[in-house]
Design a protein around this motif. Sequence first.
Motif, PDB file in Angstrom:
ATOM      1  N   TYR A 136     121.729  22.156   8.828  1.00 26.88           N
ATOM      2  CA  TYR A 136     120.354  22.633   8.990  1.00 26.88           C
ATOM      3  C   TYR A 136     119.372  21.562   9.447  1.00 26.88           C
ATOM      4  CZ  TYR A 136     122.660  25.943   5.842  1.00 26.88           C
ATOM      5  OH  TYR A 136     123.552  26.814   5.265  1.00 26.88           O
ATOM      6  N   LYS A 137     119.790  20.312   9.552  1.00 24.81           N
ATOM      7  CA  LYS A 137     118.837  19.248   9.876  1.00 24.81           C
ATOM      8  C   LYS A 137     118.181  19.442  11.233  1.00 24.81           C
ATOM      9  CE  LYS A 137     120.760  15.556   6.984  1.00 24.81           C
ATOM     10  NZ  LYS A 137     121.467  14.257   6.951  1.00 24.81           N
ATOM     11  N   VAL A 138     118.971  19.750  12.244  1.00 24.21           N
ATOM     12  CA  VAL A 138     118.416  19.897  13.594  1.00 24.21           C
ATOM     13  C   VAL A 138     117.413  21.049  13.654  1.00 24.21           C
ATOM     14  CG1 VAL A 138     118.996  20.561  15.960  1.00 24.21           C
ATOM     15  CG2 VAL A 138     120.333  18.802  14.798  1.00 24.21           C
ATOM     16  N   GLY A 139     117.678  22.104  12.905  1.00 18.87           N
ATOM     17  CA  GLY A 139     116.797  23.263  12.950  1.00 18.87           C
ATOM     18  C   GLY A 139     115.608  23.179  12.017  1.00 18.87           C
ATOM     19  N   VAL A 140     115.672  22.316  10.991  1.00 13.45           N
ATOM     20  CA  VAL A 140     114.611  22.322   9.980  1.00 13.45           C
ATOM     21  C   VAL A 140     113.947  20.952   9.829  1.00 13.45           C
ATOM     22  CG1 VAL A 140     114.022  22.871   7.596  1.00 13.45           C
ATOM     23  CG2 VAL A 140     115.831  24.137   8.726  1.00 13.45           C
ATOM     24  N   THR A 141     114.670  19.969   9.296  1.00 11.01           N
ATOM     25  CA  THR A 141     113.989  18.739   8.893  1.00 11.01           C
ATOM     26  C   THR A 141     113.565  17.856  10.064  1.00 11.01           C
ATOM     27  OG1 THR A 141     116.148  17.672   8.529  1.00 11.01           O
ATOM     28  CG2 THR A 141     115.067  18.660   6.621  1.00 11.01           C
ATOM     29  N   ILE A 142     114.336  17.842  11.147  1.00 11.05           N
ATOM     30  CA  ILE A 142     113.937  16.999  12.287  1.00 11.05           C
ATOM     31  C   ILE A 142     112.625  17.481  12.895  1.00 11.05           C
ATOM     32  CG2 ILE A 142     114.561  16.313  14.642  1.00 11.05           C
ATOM     33  CD1 ILE A 142     117.435  16.010  13.716  1.00 11.05           C
ATOM     34  N   PRO A 143     112.484  18.772  13.252  1.00 16.67           N
ATOM     35  CA  PRO A 143     111.185  19.199  13.802  1.00 16.67           C
ATOM     36  C   PRO A 143     110.037  19.070  12.808  1.00 16.67           C
ATOM     37  CG  PRO A 143     112.674  21.084  13.504  1.00 16.67           C
ATOM     38  CD  PRO A 143     113.489  19.858  13.330  1.00 16.67           C
ATOM     39  N   VAL A 144     110.287  19.308  11.519  1.00 21.16           N
ATOM     40  CA  VAL A 144     109.215  19.176  10.522  1.00 21.16           C
ATOM     41  C   VAL A 144     108.727  17.737  10.458  1.00 21.16           C
ATOM     42  CG1 VAL A 144     108.760  19.157   8.040  1.00 21.16           C
ATOM     43  CG2 VAL A 144     109.829  21.150   9.082  1.00 21.16           C
ATOM     44  N   ALA A 145     109.651  16.779  10.396  1.00 19.43           N
ATOM     45  CA  ALA A 145     109.260  15.372  10.288  1.00 19.43           C
ATOM     46  C   ALA A 145     108.451  14.935  11.503  1.00 19.43           C
ATOM     47  CB  ALA A 145     110.507  14.498  10.132  1.00 19.43           C
ATOM     48  N   PHE A 146     108.907  15.289  12.699  1.00 18.83           N
ATOM     49  CA  PHE A 146     108.174  14.876  13.904  1.00 18.83           C
ATOM     50  C   PHE A 146     106.820  15.575  14.000  1.00 18.83           C
ATOM     51  CE2 PHE A 146     112.203  13.113  15.199  1.00 18.83           C
ATOM     52  CZ  PHE A 146     111.864  12.087  16.072  1.00 18.83           C
ATOM     53  N   GLN A 147     106.743  16.825  13.585  1.00 18.65           N
ATOM     54  CA  GLN A 147     105.462  17.522  13.625  1.00 18.65           C
ATOM     55  C   GLN A 147     104.445  16.878  12.690  1.00 18.65           C
ATOM     56  OE1 GLN A 147     105.675  21.659  12.545  1.00 18.65           O
ATOM     57  NE2 GLN A 147     103.525  22.044  13.002  1.00 18.65           N
ATOM     58  N   VAL A 148     104.889  16.524  11.477  1.00 17.29           N
ATOM     59  CA  VAL A 148     103.987  15.914  10.504  1.00 17.29           C
ATOM     60  C   VAL A 148     103.467  14.574  11.021  1.00 17.29           C
ATOM     61  CG1 VAL A 148     103.918  14.803   8.237  1.00 17.29           C
ATOM     62  CG2 VAL A 148     104.921  17.082   8.479  1.00 17.29           C
ATOM     63  N   VAL A 149     104.362  13.728  11.549  1.00 16.00           N
ATOM     64  CA  VAL A 149     103.940  12.415  12.049  1.00 16.00           C
ATOM     65  C   VAL A 149     103.109  12.564  13.314  1.00 16.00           C
ATOM     66  CG1 VAL A 149     104.747  10.187  12.909  1.00 16.00           C
ATOM     67  CG2 VAL A 149     105.901  11.267  10.982  1.00 16.00           C
ATOM     68  N   GLY A 150     103.399  13.595  14.130  1.00 19.81           N
ATOM     69  CA  GLY A 150     102.601  13.834  15.319  1.00 19.81           C
ATOM     70  C   GLY A 150     101.160  14.181  14.993  1.00 19.81           C
ATOM     71  N   GLU A 151     100.934  14.810  13.849  1.00 22.77           N
ATOM     72  CA  GLU A 151      99.575  15.156  13.430  1.00 22.77           C
ATOM     73  C   GLU A 151      98.843  13.941  12.874  1.00 22.77           C
ATOM     74  OE1 GLU A 151     100.396  18.210  10.642  1.00 22.77           O
ATOM     75  OE2 GLU A 151     100.770  19.759  12.156  1.00 22.77           O
ATOM     76  N   SER A 152      99.570  13.108  12.103  1.00 25.11           N
ATOM     77  CA  SER A 152      98.963  11.906  11.524  1.00 25.11           C
ATOM     78  C   SER A 152     100.063  11.054  10.904  1.00 25.11           C
ATOM     79  CB  SER A 152      97.940  12.287  10.443  1.00 25.11           C
ATOM     80  OG  SER A 152      97.500  11.139   9.749  1.00 25.11           O
ATOM     81  N   SER A 153      99.863   9.737  10.929  1.00 27.90           N
ATOM     82  CA  SER A 153     100.828   8.827  10.309  1.00 27.90           C
ATOM     83  C   SER A 153     100.389   8.423   8.903  1.00 27.90           C
ATOM     84  CB  SER A 153     101.017   7.579  11.173  1.00 27.90           C
ATOM     85  OG  SER A 153      99.782   6.899  11.353  1.00 27.90           O
ATOM     86  N   GLU A 154      99.337   9.048   8.383  1.00 27.52           N
ATOM     87  CA  GLU A 154      98.844   8.765   7.044  1.00 27.52           C
ATOM     88  C   GLU A 154      99.473   9.717   6.028  1.00 27.52           C
ATOM     89  OE1 GLU A 154      96.857   6.200   6.405  1.00 27.52           O
ATOM     90  OE2 GLU A 154      96.860   5.699   8.546  1.00 27.52           O
ATOM     91  N   ARG A 155      99.736   9.216   4.825  1.00 26.37           N
ATOM     92  CA  ARG A 155     100.256  10.025   3.712  1.00 26.37           C
ATOM     93  C   ARG A 155     101.439  10.885   4.168  1.00 26.37           C
ATOM     94  NH1 ARG A 155      97.556  13.823   2.042  1.00 26.37           N
ATOM     95  NH2 ARG A 155      98.212  13.797  -0.155  1.00 26.37           N
ATOM     96  N   VAL A 156     102.389  10.248   4.803  1.00 25.51           N
ATOM     97  CA  VAL A 156     103.494  10.977   5.423  1.00 25.51           C
ATOM     98  C   VAL A 156     104.326  11.749   4.390  1.00 25.51           C
ATOM     99  CG1 VAL A 156     105.717  10.654   6.585  1.00 25.51           C
ATOM    100  CG2 VAL A 156     103.673   9.525   7.472  1.00 25.51           C
ATOM    101  N   GLU A 157     104.727  11.069   3.316  1.00 30.87           N
ATOM    102  CA  GLU A 157     105.670  11.692   2.380  1.00 30.87           C
ATOM    103  C   GLU A 157     105.126  12.951   1.711  1.00 30.87           C
ATOM    104  OE1 GLU A 157     105.051   8.526   2.646  1.00 30.87           O
ATOM    105  OE2 GLU A 157     106.935   7.424   2.844  1.00 30.87           O
ATOM    106  N   PRO A 158     103.926  12.941   1.115  1.00 34.59           N
ATOM    107  CA  PRO A 158     103.436  14.179   0.498  1.00 34.59           C
ATOM    108  C   PRO A 158     103.230  15.309   1.500  1.00 34.59           C
ATOM    109  CG  PRO A 158     101.745  12.467   0.450  1.00 34.59           C
ATOM    110  CD  PRO A 158     103.015  11.813   0.853  1.00 34.59           C
ATOM    111  N   ARG A 159     102.819  14.979   2.710  1.00 36.89           N
ATOM    112  CA  ARG A 159     102.631  16.020   3.726  1.00 36.89           C
ATOM    113  C   ARG A 159     103.970  16.587   4.188  1.00 36.89           C
ATOM    114  NH1 ARG A 159     100.669  13.025   7.825  1.00 36.89           N
ATOM    115  NH2 ARG A 159     100.442  14.898   9.128  1.00 36.89           N
ATOM    116  N   VAL A 160     104.996  15.732   4.250  1.00 36.00           N
ATOM    117  CA  VAL A 160     106.330  16.219   4.589  1.00 36.00           C
ATOM    118  C   VAL A 160     106.834  17.177   3.521  1.00 36.00           C
ATOM    119  CG1 VAL A 160     108.752  15.519   4.717  1.00 36.00           C
ATOM    120  CG2 VAL A 160     107.059  14.347   6.104  1.00 36.00           C
ATOM    121  N   ARG A 161     106.599  16.836   2.247  1.00 33.90           N
ATOM    122  CA  ARG A 161     107.050  17.720   1.170  1.00 33.90           C
ATOM    123  C   ARG A 161     106.430  19.106   1.296  1.00 33.90           C
ATOM    124  NH1 ARG A 161     106.393  13.043  -2.134  1.00 33.90           N
ATOM    125  NH2 ARG A 161     104.454  13.854  -3.006  1.00 33.90           N
ATOM    126  N   GLN A 162     105.155  19.147   1.573  1.00 29.18           N
ATOM    127  CA  GLN A 162     104.481  20.437   1.711  1.00 29.18           C
ATOM    128  C   GLN A 162     104.990  21.184   2.936  1.00 29.18           C
ATOM    129  OE1 GLN A 162     100.227  20.164   1.754  1.00 29.18           O
ATOM    130  NE2 GLN A 162      99.909  22.361   2.052  1.00 29.18           N
TER     131      GLN A 162
END
Length: 325
Positions: free
Chosen positions: A221-247
């Motif tokens: 499931y990584k290619v379909g779920v966690t990879i796009p989520v991680a890049f989307q979160v960092v693309g929005e902002s590089s601040e407070r990455v971990e809590p925003r990734v969890r949400q």
Amino acid sequence: MRDLHELPKLRDSMSYLYLEHGRIEQKYKAVELVDEEGRTMIPAAALTVLMLGPGTSITHAAVRALADNGCLIVWCGEDGTRCYAQGGGETRKAYHLLRQAELASDPQRRLQVALRMYRLRFGGQLDETLTLPQIRGLEGVRVREAYADASRQYGVEWKGRRYDRKSWARGDPINRALSAANALLNGLCHAAIVSGGYSPALGFIHTGKQLSFVYDIADLYKVGVTIPVAFQVVGESSERVEPRVRQACRDAFREYRLLSRILPDIDWLLDVPDAVLSAGQEADSDGARPEPLWPGPEDATLDQMVEEVAGDRTGLGEGSYLAEG
């Protein structure tokens, strides 16, 4: 004795909750978090994984309440990036585990399961003439292309998967985001595996670790779920990455309907017969009930069984008790 069939189905549960800097106590038949902001009830019966980060403590009564409600407890590092220990799931039957062990112990049948896993990753499209090393090479290409595509889509610079296991904070934002997202995915897959009565250790592609099967399933499931989520979160902002990734992962797991997919996917991968899927109902309705004994070879005496086993050194090593005796 609690009837485990009363528990909510895994597919209907919430994915996970991450807590840190607080105390978890029992409250009625559920649990609650006590911290500097007050008391917060936790819906234990509807929760799949409770991840306890640094600064948390939990009472014996709370652990029992979570176990009774089939919630997996994971003691982890900051932001869920390391796993130190975990509790067990709610099922008491072992028939699914026996099926998994049967397949993992036979090299040919293990290979068939591994090929099914790769076929699922590639959407069913896989040349039957490919060797296992060739398939692994294609899988590496597929994952690298997924990183590159996400990098272009969300405008995040990508220099490769690099991280220091001894110092997660030193990684760049995208690598920290990927580590956090994958840790959450691993925890969810682990909970599903244990909930279904399978072993996290008996992997088919991965091997040699207590979480080998967790890595096998999470990689689906990584290619379909966690990879796009991680890049989307960092693309929005590089601040407070971990809590925003969890949400973001919590929302993605729900949209992807991950909890309703994991166990059916495992059942398909292991080609679990209907008889095995339905076996052991009595063990779950009464956790202290003894299951039937293994029947063994019919009409065989002890001397015959010892002679047969001792004559086949592939089944027993030189250091085994029976071989020595």
